[in-house]
Design a protein around this motif. Structure first.
Motif, short mmCIF file in Angstrom:
data_model
loop_
_atom_site.label_atom_id
_atom_site.label_comp_id
_atom_site.label_asym_id
_atom_site.label_seq_id
_atom_site.Cartn_x
_atom_site.Cartn_y
_atom_site.Cartn_z
N ALA A 1 15.85 -22.24 -14.37
CA ALA A 1 14.81 -21.21 -14.35
C ALA A 1 13.61 -21.64 -15.20
O ALA A 1 12.45 -21.42 -14.81
N ALA A 2 13.87 -22.25 -16.35
CA ALA A 2 12.78 -22.72 -17.21
C ALA A 2 11.98 -23.81 -16.52
O ALA A 2 10.74 -23.84 -16.60
N ARG A 3 12.66 -24.75 -15.84
CA ARG A 3 11.94 -25.82 -15.12
C ARG A 3 11.09 -25.24 -14.01
O ARG A 3 9.93 -25.63 -13.83
N GLU A 4 11.65 -24.31 -13.25
CA GLU A 4 10.91 -23.69 -12.15
C GLU A 4 9.70 -22.92 -12.69
O GLU A 4 8.61 -22.99 -12.14
N ASN A 5 9.89 -22.21 -13.77
CA ASN A 5 8.81 -21.46 -14.39
C ASN A 5 7.71 -22.42 -14.86
O ASN A 5 6.52 -22.13 -14.73
N GLY A 6 8.11 -23.57 -15.40
CA GLY A 6 7.14 -24.58 -15.84
C GLY A 6 6.33 -25.13 -14.69
O GLY A 6 5.12 -25.35 -14.80
N ARG A 7 6.97 -25.35 -13.55
CA ARG A 7 6.26 -25.84 -12.36
C ARG A 7 5.22 -24.84 -11.87
O ARG A 7 4.21 -25.20 -11.29
N LEU A 8 5.49 -23.58 -12.12
CA LEU A 8 4.57 -22.52 -11.69
C LEU A 8 3.47 -22.25 -12.71
O LEU A 8 2.69 -21.32 -12.54
N GLY A 9 3.47 -23.01 -13.79
CA GLY A 9 2.42 -22.82 -14.80
C GLY A 9 2.90 -22.06 -16.01
O GLY A 9 2.10 -21.62 -16.84
N GLY A 10 4.19 -21.85 -16.15
CA GLY A 10 4.72 -21.15 -17.32
C GLY A 10 4.72 -19.65 -17.13
O GLY A 10 4.52 -19.14 -16.04
N ARG A 11 4.90 -18.98 -18.22
CA ARG A 11 4.92 -17.52 -18.16
C ARG A 11 3.55 -16.98 -17.77
O ARG A 11 2.54 -17.49 -18.22
N PRO A 12 3.56 -15.91 -17.01
CA PRO A 12 2.26 -15.30 -16.69
C PRO A 12 1.64 -14.70 -17.96
O PRO A 12 2.34 -14.23 -18.85
N ARG A 13 0.34 -14.78 -18.04
CA ARG A 13 -0.35 -14.21 -19.19
C ARG A 13 -0.28 -12.69 -19.10
O ARG A 13 -0.28 -12.09 -18.03
N LYS A 14 -0.22 -12.07 -20.27
CA LYS A 14 -0.19 -10.61 -20.32
C LYS A 14 -1.54 -10.08 -19.91
O LYS A 14 -2.58 -10.58 -20.32
N GLN A 15 -1.50 -9.04 -19.10
CA GLN A 15 -2.72 -8.40 -18.65
C GLN A 15 -3.13 -7.35 -19.69
O GLN A 15 -2.29 -6.63 -20.20
N GLU A 16 -4.43 -7.28 -19.96
CA GLU A 16 -4.91 -6.24 -20.87
C GLU A 16 -4.83 -4.90 -20.18
O GLU A 16 -5.15 -4.77 -19.01
N ARG A 17 -4.38 -3.92 -20.94
CA ARG A 17 -4.30 -2.56 -20.38
C ARG A 17 -5.64 -1.88 -20.52
O ARG A 17 -6.34 -2.04 -21.51
N CYS A 18 -5.96 -1.10 -19.53
CA CYS A 18 -7.23 -0.36 -19.58
C CYS A 18 -7.06 0.98 -20.20
O CYS A 18 -6.09 1.58 -20.26
#
Length: 137
Positions: free
Chosen positions: A120-137
Motif C-alpha cells: 500500500a505504501a509503494r502504491e501510494n508513493g507511485r500516486l504521489g504520496g498522501r493527498p494534501r489536506k484541503q483547507e476548510r471554508c
C-alpha cells in the motif's frame, strides 16, 4: 479555593465509587518480577509492568519503592516521581486514560510491518504520496 458545596459533591462521588468498585488496600513494587502489584479490597491482586502505566513510563525500580495509597483507596501516589494513578481510571482504561491508550495503540499500529502495508505504501508513493489536506471554508 474549593467551595463547601464542591467539597461535598466530591465526597458524594467518592462514596459512590467506593460502594461500586474495589479500593486499593496494598501496593508494592516486586523487583523480582519487575511488576507493580496492587491488592484490591475484593481480594484480587493486579500486577503489571510500571512502564505500561501512564505517568510511570520512565520509572526506575528505586523510584517505586515508596507507594502511598490515598485514604479513599482510589488513588496511588509515587512521591519520588510526583506521579499519581487513579484506580478506577486505571482499571477502566487499562493502565492509563483513554487518550493515552489510544496513542499507545496507534504507535503499535504504525510499527506494523506487513506485506500488505508495504504494498500500500509503494502504491501510494507511485500516486504521489498522501493527498494534501484541503483547507476548510
Amino acid at each position: 479555593m474549593v467551595s463547601h458545596e464542591a467539597f461535598e459533591q466530591a465526597n458524594t462521588r467518592a462514596a459512590a465509587l467506593k460502594k461500586h468498585g474495589p479500593q486499593a488496600v496494598s501496593a508494592r513494587y516486586d523487583k523480582r518480577v519487575h511488576r507493580l502489584v496492587i491488592g484490591l479490597s475484593s481480594g484480587i491482586e493486579i500486577a503489571f509492568r510500571p512502564h505500561a502505566a501512564e505517568g510511570l513510563e520512565g520509572a526506575k525500580p528505586a523510584d517505586l519503592d515508596i507507594i502511598e495509597i490515598s485514604p479513599s483507596g482510589l488513588g496511588l501516589h509515587f512521591p519520588k516521581l510526583d506521579a499519581d494513578l487513579y484506580l478506577p481510571a486505571l482499571l477502566e482504561g487499562f493502565l492509563g486514560s483513554k487518550h493515552w491508550m489510544a496513542a499507545k495503540l496507534g504507535q503499535q499500529g504504525g510499527k506494523a510491518k506487513t506485506a500488505a502495508k508495504a504494498a500500500a505504501a509503494r502504491e501510494n508513493g507511485r500516486l504521489g504520496g498522501r493527498p494534501r489536506k484541503q483547507e476548510r471554508c
